[in-house]
Scaffold this motif. Structure first.
Motif, PDB file in Angstrom:
ATOM      1  N   THR A   1      -3.684  13.536  15.738  1.00 49.23           N
ATOM      2  CA  THR A   1      -2.761  13.617  14.593  1.00 49.23           C
ATOM      3  C   THR A   1      -2.426  12.224  14.048  1.00 49.23           C
ATOM      4  O   THR A   1      -2.422  11.999  12.834  1.00 49.23           O
ATOM      5  N   ALA A   2      -2.152  11.294  14.964  1.00 49.60           N
ATOM      6  CA  ALA A   2      -1.829   9.926  14.533  1.00 49.60           C
ATOM      7  C   ALA A   2      -3.013   9.279  13.840  1.00 49.60           C
ATOM      8  O   ALA A   2      -2.849   8.553  12.850  1.00 49.60           O
ATOM      9  N   LYS A   3      -4.217   9.537  14.331  1.00 45.51           N
ATOM     10  CA  LYS A   3      -5.412   8.970  13.718  1.00 45.51           C
ATOM     11  C   LYS A   3      -5.602   9.511  12.312  1.00 45.51           C
ATOM     12  O   LYS A   3      -5.934   8.765  11.378  1.00 45.51           O
ATOM     13  N   GLU A   4      -5.372  10.827  12.127  1.00 40.26           N
ATOM     14  CA  GLU A   4      -5.504  11.411  10.790  1.00 40.26           C
ATOM     15  C   GLU A   4      -4.457  10.847   9.842  1.00 40.26           C
ATOM     16  O   GLU A   4      -4.759  10.547   8.675  1.00 40.26           O
ATOM     17  N   GLU A   5      -3.218  10.670  10.331  1.00 42.02           N
ATOM     18  CA  GLU A   5      -2.168  10.088   9.493  1.00 42.02           C
ATOM     19  C   GLU A   5      -2.505   8.646   9.131  1.00 42.02           C
ATOM     20  O   GLU A   5      -2.259   8.203   8.005  1.00 42.02           O
ATOM     21  N   LEU A   6      -3.063   7.904  10.094  1.00 41.92           N
ATOM     22  CA  LEU A   6      -3.445   6.518   9.820  1.00 41.92           C
ATOM     23  C   LEU A   6      -4.529   6.454   8.754  1.00 41.92           C
ATOM     24  O   LEU A   6      -4.454   5.619   7.833  1.00 41.92           O
ATOM     25  N   GLN A   7      -5.513   7.329   8.844  1.00 46.44           N
ATOM     26  CA  GLN A   7      -6.574   7.353   7.832  1.00 46.44           C
ATOM     27  C   GLN A   7      -6.010   7.701   6.465  1.00 46.44           C
ATOM     28  O   GLN A   7      -6.423   7.142   5.440  1.00 46.44           O
TER      29      GLN A   7
ATOM     30  N   ILE B   1      -4.206   4.603   5.189  1.00 48.72           N
ATOM     31  CA  ILE B   1      -5.180   3.600   4.770  1.00 48.72           C
ATOM     32  C   ILE B   1      -5.762   3.950   3.399  1.00 48.72           C
ATOM     33  O   ILE B   1      -5.920   3.087   2.531  1.00 48.72           O
ATOM     34  N   ALA B   2      -6.069   5.232   3.206  1.00 51.39           N
ATOM     35  CA  ALA B   2      -6.594   5.659   1.906  1.00 51.39           C
ATOM     36  C   ALA B   2      -5.556   5.467   0.808  1.00 51.39           C
ATOM     37  O   ALA B   2      -5.881   5.037  -0.310  1.00 51.39           O
ATOM     38  N   LEU B   3      -4.288   5.761   1.122  1.00 47.21           N
ATOM     39  CA  LEU B   3      -3.219   5.575   0.132  1.00 47.21           C
ATOM     40  C   LEU B   3      -3.046   4.105  -0.219  1.00 47.21           C
ATOM     41  O   LEU B   3      -2.897   3.748  -1.396  1.00 47.21           O
ATOM     42  N   VAL B   4      -3.058   3.242   0.795  1.00 46.64           N
ATOM     43  CA  VAL B   4      -2.916   1.798   0.551  1.00 46.64           C
ATOM     44  C   VAL B   4      -4.071   1.281  -0.304  1.00 46.64           C
ATOM     45  O   VAL B   4      -3.876   0.482  -1.229  1.00 46.64           O
ATOM     46  N   SER B   5      -5.271   1.752  -0.026  1.00 46.98           N
ATOM     47  CA  SER B   5      -6.427   1.335  -0.824  1.00 46.98           C
ATOM     48  C   SER B   5      -6.288   1.784  -2.276  1.00 46.98           C
ATOM     49  O   SER B   5      -6.575   1.012  -3.209  1.00 46.98           O
ATOM     50  N   ALA B   6      -5.803   3.020  -2.476  1.00 44.02           N
ATOM     51  CA  ALA B   6      -5.608   3.512  -3.846  1.00 44.02           C
ATOM     52  C   ALA B   6      -4.523   2.713  -4.562  1.00 44.02           C
ATOM     53  O   ALA B   6      -4.658   2.384  -5.754  1.00 44.02           O
ATOM     54  N   LEU B   7      -3.447   2.372  -3.843  1.00 43.38           N
ATOM     55  CA  LEU B   7      -2.366   1.592  -4.454  1.00 43.38           C
ATOM     56  C   LEU B   7      -2.837   0.185  -4.812  1.00 43.38           C
ATOM     57  O   LEU B   7      -2.472  -0.354  -5.859  1.00 43.38           O
ATOM     58  N   LYS B   8      -3.652  -0.418  -3.950  1.00 39.67           N
ATOM     59  CA  LYS B   8      -4.174  -1.753  -4.256  1.00 39.67           C
ATOM     60  C   LYS B   8      -5.065  -1.717  -5.496  1.00 39.67           C
ATOM     61  O   LYS B   8      -4.995  -2.609  -6.348  1.00 39.67           O
ATOM     62  N   THR B   9      -5.885  -0.674  -5.588  1.00 35.43           N
ATOM     63  CA  THR B   9      -6.753  -0.553  -6.759  1.00 35.43           C
ATOM     64  C   THR B   9      -5.925  -0.372  -8.031  1.00 35.43           C
ATOM     65  O   THR B   9      -6.190  -1.008  -9.057  1.00 35.43           O
ATOM     66  N   ALA B  10      -4.910   0.508  -7.951  1.00 32.47           N
ATOM     67  CA  ALA B  10      -4.047   0.735  -9.119  1.00 32.47           C
ATOM     68  C   ALA B  10      -3.287  -0.532  -9.490  1.00 32.47           C
ATOM     69  O   ALA B  10      -3.139  -0.861 -10.673  1.00 32.47           O
ATOM     70  N   HIS B  11      -2.797  -1.260  -8.475  1.00 35.71           N
ATOM     71  CA  HIS B  11      -2.071  -2.509  -8.745  1.00 35.71           C
ATOM     72  C   HIS B  11      -2.960  -3.530  -9.429  1.00 35.71           C
ATOM     73  O   HIS B  11      -2.545  -4.216 -10.372  1.00 35.71           O
ATOM     74  N   GLN B  12      -4.197  -3.659  -8.960  1.00 34.97           N
ATOM     75  CA  GLN B  12      -5.122  -4.624  -9.563  1.00 34.97           C
ATOM     76  C   GLN B  12      -5.456  -4.246 -11.001  1.00 34.97           C
ATOM     77  O   GLN B  12      -5.535  -5.116 -11.887  1.00 34.97           O
ATOM     78  N   GLN B  13      -5.619  -2.942 -11.249  1.00 38.18           N
ATOM     79  CA  GLN B  13      -5.894  -2.496 -12.612  1.00 38.18           C
ATOM     80  C   GLN B  13      -4.719  -2.792 -13.532  1.00 38.18           C
ATOM     81  O   GLN B  13      -4.903  -3.276 -14.660  1.00 38.18           O
TER      82      GLN B  13
END
Length: 267
Positions: free
Chosen positions: A77-83, A86-98
C-alpha cells in the motif's frame, strides 16, 4: 495378477493425490538431485528449525505468516501511494514549468510593449530615450535625451565621423541629470507606458506637473487625456495646484477647490 494390478492402481492414485497436494505449494515439478532419504533428513531438519523458532518467538508459524502478510500488505500500500505521489509531483513540476514559460513570454511581451509606448510618448515632446529592464536584478532605468541635447549634438557632429563615433556620442542621459520639469515629463511618459500594459479600474496622480513648464504641462495633459479616452472602463483622477490646460467635456469633469482661508494671526 489381479492383486498386483490393484496395488498398482492404488499406488498411481496415491501418486496423483500427492502430486495434487504438491501443486498447491508449487505448480511446477522441481527436479531434485538428492535421494529420498536425504530429502527426508532435510525436511526433518527444517521442521526442527521451525519448532525452535516458534519456541523462541512465542509465536506459531501461522501467526508469523499472518504478521508477515500484514506487513507485506502495508508495504504494498505504501509503495502504491509513493508511486502516486511521485506521479503527482512530476505532473506538478511539468505544469509549473509550463506556467513559468508562459509567464516569461508574457513578461517579455509586456516589456517590449512598455518600451515602445515610452519611446512614442517621449516623441510627443521631441525627446528620445529608452527603458533598460533587468529582470534578473529587478531594476528599471529610463534613459532620456531631450530636444536640446539632440540639437546640440546635431550641430557639433562632424559629417565625416564614423558610425562607431556617432554611436558612442549618442549616449542617453540618466534621469538624475534632467531638470525638474524634464523629470516630471519623463515620469508621466513612464506611467502612461506602464498603464498601457496593466488593467486597473482607477488611476490617480497628485501634483504630477508641479515642476513642469507650460509647454511640458500642455503636452502631458494632452497625452493623459488621449490615454484616458482609449480606456473607457478606467477612471482617471488628476490632482494639481496648477491651472488645467484642458477644457471640460462630456467625459472630462473639472472640480476647482476654493483657496484655503487664512486667519489674520496666521498672516
Amino acid at each position: 495378477m489381479s492383486a498386483l494390478q490393484a496395488k498398482k492402481m492404488d499406488a498411481e492414485a496415491r501418486v496423483s493425490e500427492v502430486e495434487s497436494e504438491a501443486r498447491v505449494i508449487c505448480e511446477e515439478r522441481v527436479e531434485v538431485e538428492h535421494s529420498p532419504r536425504k530429502l527426508d533428513h532435510l525436511i526433518s531438519k527444517c521442521k526442527a528449525q521451525l519448532e525452535e523458532i516458534e519456541r523462541s518467538s512465542n509465536m506459531s508459524l501461522a501467526e508469523v505468516a499472518e504478521k508477515a502478510q500484514k506487513y507485506i500488505n502495508v508495504y504494498v500500500t505504501a509503495k502504491e501511494e509513493l508511486q502516486s505521489v511521485i506521479a503527482l509531483v512530476s505532473a506538478l513540476k511539468t505544469a509549473h514549468q509550463q506556467r513559468l514559460n508562459k509567464w516569461t513570454q508574457f513578461r517579455d511581451s509586456m516589456t517590449v510593449r512598455t518600451k515602445l509606448h515610452f519611446i512614442k510618448n517621449l516623441l510627443q515632446r521631441g525627446y528620445t530615450g529608452k527603458l533598460e529592464f533587468d529582470h534578473t536584478q529587478c531594476t528599471l532605468i529610463p534613459k532620456v535625451k531631450t530636444d536640446q541635447d539632440v540639437v546640440s549634438e546635431s550641430v557639433g557632429r562632424n559629417p565625416t565621423d564614423s558610425q562607431a563615433d556617432k554611436g558612442s556620442a549618442y549616449q542617453r542621459k540618466d534621469t538624475r541629470s534632467l531638470s525638474g520639469g524634464e523629470k516630471s515629463f519623463t515620469t508621466i511618459c513612464l506611467l502612461l507606458s506602464l498603464w498601457e500594459t496593466m488593467n486597473c479600474p482607477v488611476r490617480a496622480l497628485d501634483e504630477f506637473d508641479v515642476f513642469m513648464d507650460a509647454a511640458n504641462r500642455k503636452i502631458a495633459m494632452s497625452m493623459m487625456v488621449a490615454s484616458a479616452r482609449t480606456q473607457r472602463d478606467t477612471q482617471f483622477i488628476l490632482i494639481t495646484p496648477q491651472d488645467m490646460s484642458v477644457k471640460p467635456d462630456a467625459d472630462i469633469t473639472i472640480l476647482r477647490l476654493q483657496p484655503p482661508r487664512r486667519s489674520a494671526a496666521a498672516a
